[in-house]
Motif scaffolding. Structure first.
Motif, PDB file in Angstrom:
ATOM      1  N   ALA A  54       0.842  -1.201   0.000  1.00 35.37           N
ATOM      2  CA  ALA A  54       0.000   0.000   0.000  1.00 35.37           C
ATOM      3  C   ALA A  54       0.874   1.248   0.000  1.00 35.37           C
ATOM      4  O   ALA A  54       0.495   2.281  -0.551  1.00 35.37           O
ATOM      5  CB  ALA A  54      -0.926  -0.002   1.212  1.00 35.37           C
ATOM      6  N   LEU A  58       0.354   4.268  -2.481  1.00 32.60           N
ATOM      7  CA  LEU A  58       0.152   5.664  -2.059  1.00 32.60           C
ATOM      8  C   LEU A  58       1.152   6.591  -2.755  1.00 32.60           C
ATOM      9  O   LEU A  58       0.795   7.696  -3.191  1.00 32.60           O
ATOM     10  CB  LEU A  58       0.312   5.784  -0.530  1.00 32.60           C
ATOM     11  CG  LEU A  58      -0.852   5.254   0.307  1.00 32.60           C
ATOM     12  CD1 LEU A  58      -0.429   5.090   1.773  1.00 32.60           C
ATOM     13  CD2 LEU A  58      -2.073   6.177   0.207  1.00 32.60           C
ATOM     14  N   ALA A  82       3.173   5.870   6.591  1.00 27.68           N
ATOM     15  CA  ALA A  82       3.128   5.799   5.124  1.00 27.68           C
ATOM     16  C   ALA A  82       2.118   6.782   4.532  1.00 27.68           C
ATOM     17  O   ALA A  82       2.318   7.268   3.411  1.00 27.68           O
ATOM     18  CB  ALA A  82       2.793   4.375   4.670  1.00 27.68           C
ATOM     19  N   VAL A 131      -7.850   9.014   5.788  1.00 27.09           N
ATOM     20  CA  VAL A 131      -7.503   7.684   6.305  1.00 27.09           C
ATOM     21  C   VAL A 131      -8.697   7.110   7.052  1.00 27.09           C
ATOM     22  O   VAL A 131      -9.226   7.746   7.965  1.00 27.09           O
ATOM     23  CB  VAL A 131      -6.297   7.780   7.270  1.00 27.09           C
ATOM     24  CG1 VAL A 131      -5.905   6.390   7.762  1.00 27.09           C
ATOM     25  CG2 VAL A 131      -5.116   8.478   6.598  1.00 27.09           C
ATOM     26  N   TYR A 329      -2.469   5.238  16.606  1.00 31.57           N
ATOM     27  CA  TYR A 329      -1.046   5.277  16.288  1.00 31.57           C
ATOM     28  C   TYR A 329      -0.363   6.341  17.139  1.00 31.57           C
ATOM     29  O   TYR A 329      -1.025   7.215  17.682  1.00 31.57           O
ATOM     30  CB  TYR A 329      -0.848   5.659  14.811  1.00 31.57           C
ATOM     31  CG  TYR A 329      -1.285   4.595  13.850  1.00 31.57           C
ATOM     32  CD1 TYR A 329      -0.413   3.575  13.470  1.00 31.57           C
ATOM     33  CD2 TYR A 329      -2.574   4.611  13.325  1.00 31.57           C
ATOM     34  CE1 TYR A 329      -0.817   2.607  12.556  1.00 31.57           C
ATOM     35  CE2 TYR A 329      -2.982   3.620  12.433  1.00 31.57           C
ATOM     36  CZ  TYR A 329      -2.097   2.621  12.053  1.00 31.57           C
ATOM     37  OH  TYR A 329      -2.504   1.662  11.182  1.00 31.57           O
TER      38      TYR A 329
END
Ligand SMILES: *Cc1c(COP(=O)(O)O)cnc(C)c1O
Length: 383
Positions: A54, A58, A82, A131, A329
């Motif tokens: 991914a 991206l 990322a 996201v 995160y």
């Protein structure tokens, strides 16, 4: 140790991979296009382009949208690095929009406010990367409305969200975005070991994604600039990369995709069980809006504390008791690399508070009810 996430590999999956090993093609054969078609169909999107991760998808998604030196890209600070690094790969500036504490997703009001200010300063973003944290779609209708007003393009980082729905439609149909990206890392919903996919409804974007995935080389006469020398002829018309997915990975993906709906259903059932038990204990967790069917990549508790010590103790104690709790995160802007770019503690207060409260607990389709009860009991005792 009970992990926070774990893949399920069936005998069918293994057989599909062995078949590829015995076939003529280990790469650039029929499996990748078949997997691409299958994912596009699943999401009701026109096109899909497979990548080796991914992260690669991206990166190329940004390039395909012409992100370059001097451009500005915005994303959420509560994501894997990322989601932001992809803009830096293209020499663009990255900035963040603070989150909504109930869902953990980009806050639409914060986005609207930041856009007003950016317009005054003539620093509007070229691309906003939304996201879908933990498998729940962002408020894409609202973000799309703002994109029309302020003229930016949209990438959905749906690394957590294959199999999820937004307003009753599959995430990845790109109704409110230019490109949607999925990850097939083993902790995600379905896996190809390593792998990713970019889906789009725009034929030109699909061509750019394919071209840049493979060295910028084309054998398609329509994309060539010079005269065709013969049947061996190809041209490099852009500076691309080797970000291709192999046939082995694609075969695993095709096989895994068949169980996607079952996996997501099971994740939802297990999440409902957690929800009931944590409601009874008055412990909060990320909420899912009625507009969304989450793929429940993660189940995230939100402790009623802003005390870093308490947060640390809960996670440490759980790990000592063989429950591999995690945090999704650490705010990206607090990473040392991003601090060197000029971001500071205090820049995105909701993201920073979220970080002090978030505890990811195990959730994957074959988590057993006994294990779930054990996990809840341990959390209750620690708190
Ligand atoms: C996992 C993940 C990625 C990166 O996926 P890879 O396939 O490992 O490159 C990007 N964004 C988010 C939100 C992720 O969770």
């Amino acid at each position: 140790m009970i992990p926070y996430g774990r893949q399920i590999i069936s005998d069918d999956d293994i057989e599909c991979i062995v078949d590829v090993l015995k076939s003529d093609y280990l790469t650039q054969g029929p499996k990748v296009p078949t997997f691409e078609r299958a994912v596009a169909n699943y999401c009701n999107a026109q096109h899909a382009v497979a990548f080796n991760s991914a992260t690669s998808a991206l990166h190329i998604a940004c390039l395909a949208l012409n992100v370059g030196d001097g451009d500005i890209v915005w994303t959420s600070p509560i994501s894997f690095v990322a989601s932001a690094n992809c803009a830096l790969y293209c020499d663009a500036h990255i900035d963040f929009v603070d989150i909504d504490l109930t869902t953990g997703n980009m806050c639409v009001e914060a986005l609207a406010t930041k856009l007003v200010r950016a317009k005054e300063l003539n620093k509007l973003p070229k691309v906003v990367i939304a996201v879908h944290l933990a498998g729940q779609s962002c408020d894409m209708q609202a973000i799309h409305r703002l994109s029309l007003q302020y003229n930016f393009q949209i990438i959905e980082d749906a690394s957590h969200a294959i199999g999820a729905k937004y307003l009753g439609h599959p995430v990845g149909n790109c109704a409110y975005s230019d490109i949607t990206v999925f990850s097939f890392h083993p902790v995600k919903i379905i896996t190809t070991a390593e792998g990713g996919m970019a889906v789009t409804n725009n034929r030109e974007l699909q061509q750019r994604l394919s071209l840049l995935r493979s060295h910028g080389i084309t054998a398609d006469p329509a994309q060539m600039e010079g005269e065709n020398h013969g049947p061996w002829y190809y041209e490099q018309v852009a500076l691309g990369f080797n970000y291709r997915m192999s046939e082995l990975h694609a075969a695993l993906g095709i096989s895994q995709l068949q169980l996607l709906d079952k996996f997501v259903e099971k994740r939802n059932q297990l999440a409902q069980i957690y929800a009931k038990q944590f409601d009874a204990l008055d412990i909060s967790y990320l909420a899912v809006s009625s507009d969304c069917y989450s793929s429940y990549h993660l189940f995230v508790l939100q402790l009623d504390t802003d005390c870093a010590e308490t947060h640390k103790r809960v996670i440490t104690d759980l790990r000592e008791q063989k429950v591999f709790a995690h945090v999704h995160y650490i705010p990206i802007h607090l990473q040392p690399y991003y601090q060197k770019l000029g971001f500071k503690q205090g820049d995105f207060p909701n993201a920073e508070l979220y970080y002090q409260q978030a505890v990811t607990i195990p959730l994957y389709p074959d988590l057993k009810p006994e294990q779930q009860a054990e996990i809840v009991e341990k959390i209750k005792n620690i708190l």
